[in-house]
Design an enzyme around this catalytic site. Sequence first.
Site, PDB file in Angstrom:
ATOM      1  N   ARG A  34       0.819  -1.217   0.000  1.00  0.00           N
ATOM      2  CA  ARG A  34       0.000   0.000   0.000  1.00  0.00           C
ATOM      3  C   ARG A  34       0.857   1.274   0.000  1.00  0.00           C
ATOM      4  O   ARG A  34       0.440   2.309  -0.511  1.00  0.00           O
ATOM      5  CB  ARG A  34      -0.907   0.022   1.240  1.00  0.00           C
ATOM      6  CG  ARG A  34      -1.911  -1.131   1.315  1.00  0.00           C
ATOM      7  CD  ARG A  34      -3.191  -0.789   0.590  1.00  0.00           C
ATOM      8  NE  ARG A  34      -4.075  -1.934   0.516  1.00  0.00           N
ATOM      9  CZ  ARG A  34      -5.025  -2.206   1.406  1.00  0.00           C
ATOM     10  NH1 ARG A  34      -5.214  -1.395   2.421  1.00  0.00           N
ATOM     11  NH2 ARG A  34      -5.792  -3.269   1.254  1.00  0.00           N
ATOM     12  N   ASP A 143     -16.952   9.045   6.181  1.00  0.00           N
ATOM     13  CA  ASP A 143     -15.723   8.258   6.052  1.00  0.00           C
ATOM     14  C   ASP A 143     -14.539   9.127   6.467  1.00  0.00           C
ATOM     15  O   ASP A 143     -14.629  10.356   6.491  1.00  0.00           O
ATOM     16  CB  ASP A 143     -15.533   7.755   4.614  1.00  0.00           C
ATOM     17  CG  ASP A 143     -14.561   6.579   4.562  1.00  0.00           C
ATOM     18  OD1 ASP A 143     -15.016   5.436   4.671  1.00  0.00           O
ATOM     19  OD2 ASP A 143     -13.341   6.806   4.466  1.00  0.00           O
TER      20      ASP A 143
END
Lengths: 274, 287
Positions: A34, A143
């Site tokens: 990532r 979020d």
Amino acid sequence: MPLDTTDFDFVSSLVLKRSGIVLEPEKSYLVESRLLPVARHEGLSSIAELVSRMRASSLNGLHQKVVEAMTTNETSFFRDLNPFEALRKVVLPEMFQRRAVERRIQIWCGASSTGQEPYTIAMVLREYFAAHSDWRISIIATDLSTDVLARAREGRYSQLEINRGLPAPLLLKYFQRHGTEWKIKDEVRKLVEFRQLNLLDSAWGIPAADIVFLRNVLIYFDVSTKKTILRKIRQVLRADGCLFLGGAETTMNLDDSFERTTFERAGCYRLRKT
Amino acid sequence: MIVILDHNAVVDAANKLPPLPQSAMRLTSLLAREEPDFREIVKVIEYDPSLTMKLLKIANSAVGGRSQRIGSVHQALVLLGTGTVAGFVMGTCVRSLIGEQIPGYGIPEKEFWVHSLATAFAAESIQAHSSKWHGTLAFTAGLLHDIGKLVLGRFLSVDLCSWLERAIIEGKQPAFLAEREILSLHHGEAGGLIAQHWELPDCLVKGIIYHHSPEDGEDGICYVTHLANAIAHEVANEGSTGMPSPSARLSENLVAVMAKLGLAEKDLDYIRNDASKGLQAVSAQSD
């Protein structure tokens, strides 16, 4: 080059502190996969350089980028199906009866990622409860990540995202083709308000909700964070409201104020009557 | 958003694959019907002379050892069954897309093809032994179940391959879950995109997408491709070790899948045998 232990520790404590997500050492490959794209995007050749930049200054925005890159954004339309069957067949009909006087229902969808879950709820409302279109029904979706919120607000999805759970009749009814992508129609999009929210923040600023979706989120947190989040949900959820968690999640041994009820093979949680 | 794999690029790559010939698309759509019209199927194949030639060649390979040669499409359909013939037709169209090896995955073309065929023969046999009906396209679904690797493999850089390998070993998970964790996309989904680009029937799209997670597919064909894939891997192992795989080694998950398909444990040996025999017949002719 494999991630150095001290760099891994630096990243994992940052992610834990900023998002509550626990990264076990055996997931170092995931951190590498990532973060290397983030490093390269910043013109750096390795994660070691990225971490070194972060250690040097906390004001260059890298910390937020790293936390966002490590946040799992897996989501899909009608994910696991059963909770939406429970919503359609039991929870919403019940709520429409209970709120018949005020004619208002508030839904909160936490960790909503790129928007598939709140839009699924909006489609269920349009599809099965059209007779209540004059009610004030609000869906707030939140979020942590700025990027995923931007995508969610846009409501554009690739064929791949569409294939993940969206039934063909609903695709034809509520989406328009834009090149190779599909865009959700305004009639559904305008039902959802997206806001940025970190579940670790002390104040959430979420209005009292009748129905809360917080699915597949608690699994990433340690026990103490799970307890804190459930305590805060208690403050948001109305006394006769309903909380949906992920299939592998529970309030058991974390918060005794909730009791589990099973509808349509989906577990949902209500506050115990005191 | 900074991503490790641009999903839109994968969608574009799937959409840029050459389209299927009209005859193959027409054939699969005819077979997706509840009661396929046999005469219409014969007409569709015969209308395409090159396809007819290829089909007869493959059909004769598949029934190798018979004294009488298959000389007409009608005969091929009667002897092999419409589902198998459709699969062979699809196979002739798809094989030309595969190079020497599947990029990224490093699977040699022959190995990929043998596994696809073994899955197809196993799927056809599962369909024949199952007490439930899953349509005529089991063979084709089995044949195409891994087609997504053709596209996804092109995006697997050295870094990605290394992380995928570590995700399998260190993450202790099967390959498709490793793909999902690292790429947020697995080869079944990439295959679904190709099947949609080729306008294949919905049951084939599902059978391909969900061949590793049939419970998500809500369609019996997903269980067929799932079990057929597992059996095809066993058959390939038998080929390499010469040792039959005992039924006792069947995982709990596969026992549950067999029950869902209405298969008894004794059926498993027949299915393994059918997959093995089908494969041997085709390989003997093509070697």
